[in-house]
Structure formats: structure tokens, C-alpha cells
Design a protein around this motif. Structure first.
Motif, PDB file in Angstrom:
ATOM      1  N   PRO A   1       7.502   6.482   4.701  1.00 16.60           N
ATOM      2  CA  PRO A   1       7.634   6.880   6.103  1.00 16.60           C
ATOM      3  C   PRO A   1       8.708   7.966   6.269  1.00 16.60           C
ATOM      4  O   PRO A   1       9.701   7.991   5.558  1.00 16.60           O
ATOM      5  CB  PRO A   1       8.079   5.590   6.806  1.00 16.60           C
ATOM      6  CG  PRO A   1       7.744   4.490   5.863  1.00 16.60           C
ATOM      7  CD  PRO A   1       7.806   5.072   4.481  1.00 16.60           C
ATOM      8  N   ALA A   2       8.457   8.862   7.208  1.00 15.54           N
ATOM      9  CA  ALA A   2       9.414   9.913   7.553  1.00 15.54           C
ATOM     10  C   ALA A   2       9.482  10.019   9.074  1.00 15.54           C
ATOM     11  O   ALA A   2       8.666   9.430   9.777  1.00 15.54           O
ATOM     12  CB  ALA A   2       8.987  11.243   6.934  1.00 15.54           C
TER      13      ALA A   2
ATOM     14  N   ASP B   1       0.801  -1.232   0.000  1.00 16.55           N
ATOM     15  CA  ASP B   1       0.000   0.000   0.000  1.00 16.55           C
ATOM     16  C   ASP B   1       0.832   1.279   0.000  1.00 16.55           C
ATOM     17  O   ASP B   1       0.331   2.345   0.319  1.00 16.55           O
ATOM     18  CB  ASP B   1      -0.981   0.026   1.174  1.00 16.55           C
ATOM     19  CG  ASP B   1      -2.011  -1.079   1.067  1.00 16.55           C
ATOM     20  OD1 ASP B   1      -2.297  -1.505  -0.070  1.00 16.55           O
ATOM     21  OD2 ASP B   1      -2.518  -1.511   2.102  1.00 16.55           O
ATOM     22  N   ALA B   2       2.107   1.210  -0.347  1.00 11.07           N
ATOM     23  CA  ALA B   2       2.943   2.402  -0.395  1.00 11.07           C
ATOM     24  C   ALA B   2       2.842   3.109  -1.737  1.00 11.07           C
ATOM     25  O   ALA B   2       3.247   4.247  -1.855  1.00 11.07           O
ATOM     26  CB  ALA B   2       4.402   2.046  -0.107  1.00 11.07           C
TER      27      ALA B   2
ATOM     28  N   THR C   1       8.671  12.340  11.178  1.00 10.06           N
ATOM     29  CA  THR C   1       7.523  12.936  11.867  1.00 10.06           C
ATOM     30  C   THR C   1       6.199  12.634  11.181  1.00 10.06           C
ATOM     31  O   THR C   1       5.232  13.356  11.345  1.00 10.06           O
ATOM     32  CB  THR C   1       7.703  14.461  11.974  1.00 10.06           C
ATOM     33  OG1 THR C   1       7.815  14.997  10.652  1.00 10.06           O
ATOM     34  CG2 THR C   1       8.922  14.810  12.789  1.00 10.06           C
ATOM     35  N   GLY C   2       6.134  11.590  10.396  1.00  8.16           N
ATOM     36  CA  GLY C   2       4.900  11.241   9.696  1.00  8.16           C
ATOM     37  C   GLY C   2       5.202  10.489   8.419  1.00  8.16           C
ATOM     38  O   GLY C   2       5.915   9.489   8.447  1.00  8.16           O
ATOM     39  N   VAL C   3       4.697  10.984   7.312  1.00 10.92           N
ATOM     40  CA  VAL C   3       4.942  10.365   6.011  1.00 10.92           C
ATOM     41  C   VAL C   3       5.163  11.443   4.960  1.00 10.92           C
ATOM     42  O   VAL C   3       4.775  12.594   5.130  1.00 10.92           O
ATOM     43  CB  VAL C   3       3.773   9.450   5.554  1.00 10.92           C
ATOM     44  CG1 VAL C   3       3.572   8.292   6.501  1.00 10.92           C
ATOM     45  CG2 VAL C   3       2.498  10.237   5.381  1.00 10.92           C
ATOM     46  N   ILE C   4       5.789  11.040   3.878  1.00 11.90           N
ATOM     47  CA  ILE C   4       5.928  11.885   2.699  1.00 11.90           C
ATOM     48  C   ILE C   4       5.001  11.297   1.640  1.00 11.90           C
ATOM     49  O   ILE C   4       5.051  10.096   1.369  1.00 11.90           O
ATOM     50  CB  ILE C   4       7.378  11.903   2.187  1.00 11.90           C
ATOM     51  CG1 ILE C   4       8.297  12.505   3.251  1.00 11.90           C
ATOM     52  CG2 ILE C   4       7.476  12.655   0.863  1.00 11.90           C
ATOM     53  CD1 ILE C   4       9.776  12.329   2.944  1.00 11.90           C
ATOM     54  N   VAL C   5       4.143  12.130   1.069  1.00 11.78           N
ATOM     55  CA  VAL C   5       3.227  11.699   0.014  1.00 11.78           C
ATOM     56  C   VAL C   5       3.640  12.406  -1.267  1.00 11.78           C
ATOM     57  O   VAL C   5       3.783  13.623  -1.289  1.00 11.78           O
ATOM     58  CB  VAL C   5       1.763  12.042   0.351  1.00 11.78           C
ATOM     59  CG1 VAL C   5       0.840  11.617  -0.784  1.00 11.78           C
ATOM     60  CG2 VAL C   5       1.345  11.386   1.656  1.00 11.78           C
TER      61      VAL C   5
END
Length: 100
Positions: free
Chosen positions: A36-37, A13-14, A39-43
Motif C-alpha cells: 500500500p502507498a 495476497d501481498a 495514492t495507491g499501491v507499489i508493485v
């Protein structure tokens, strides 16, 4: 009228990818990648024109002397729409986070 055909999900699901089908085949492909990053995620959202003809091809065929302007305009529209999509995702994430 172009139609969006079954999105394909890869890599746990990435990544999500969907082809836009027109009367002459695949006019473009759109995708999202999530990474994943700390402090959260990079979209990331991306798009690819083709490989088959689209409405853009017809516009260029009708006005070959304006090809550069036609493509620049389409890329500008894509950029604006991608920015709006990502802003919408950010807003939904922020709303979800504040609701919890």
C-alpha cells in the motif's frame, strides 16, 4: 521446455511467487510484491536465477569465455520483460479506473 509451477501466495495476497521448472529442477523463481502507498499501491517484480541449472547454465558451459556477456544478456532480457509486465499492469489498472 520450462514450466511454471503452482504460484504461491503469501501475506494476505501481498506477495505471489512462482518457480520455473526445467528438466534439471528449478531454473528460476519469479515474484510480485504489492505494498500500500498513499495514492495507491507499489508493485514490485523480482526474479532469482537457480538454484538448479537452466538453459543459461548450458550456454555458459558451452562458451565459458563468454560467461559475463551471456549473463549480462539474460539480465537485460529479464529487465526488459519485467518493465513490460509492470507497464501492462499499470495499463490494466488505468483502464479499470477509467471504466468506473
Amino acid at each position: 521446455m520450462p514450466t511454471l509451477h503452482h504460484p504461491r501466495t503469501r501475506h494476505a495476497d501481498a506477495e505471489v511467487e512462482a518457480a520455473v521448472h526445467g528438466p534439471k529442477g528449478i531454473g528460476g523463481t519469479w515474484g510480485f510484491e504489492v505494498e500500500p502507498a498513499r495514492t495507491g499501491v507499489i508493485v514490485r517484480q523480482w526474479a532469482r536465477m537457480g538454484p538448479d541449472p537452466s538453459g543459461l547454465s548450458a550456454a555458459i558451459d558451452a562458451n565459458p569465455d563468454l560467461e559475463g556477456r551471456i549473463i549480462a544478456r539474460r539480465l537485460s532480457e529479464w529487465s526488459e520483460n519485467m518493465t513490460a509486465n509492470l507497464a501492462g499492469i499499470r495499463a490494466q489498472v488505468a483502464e479499470s479506473a477509467s471504466a468506473t
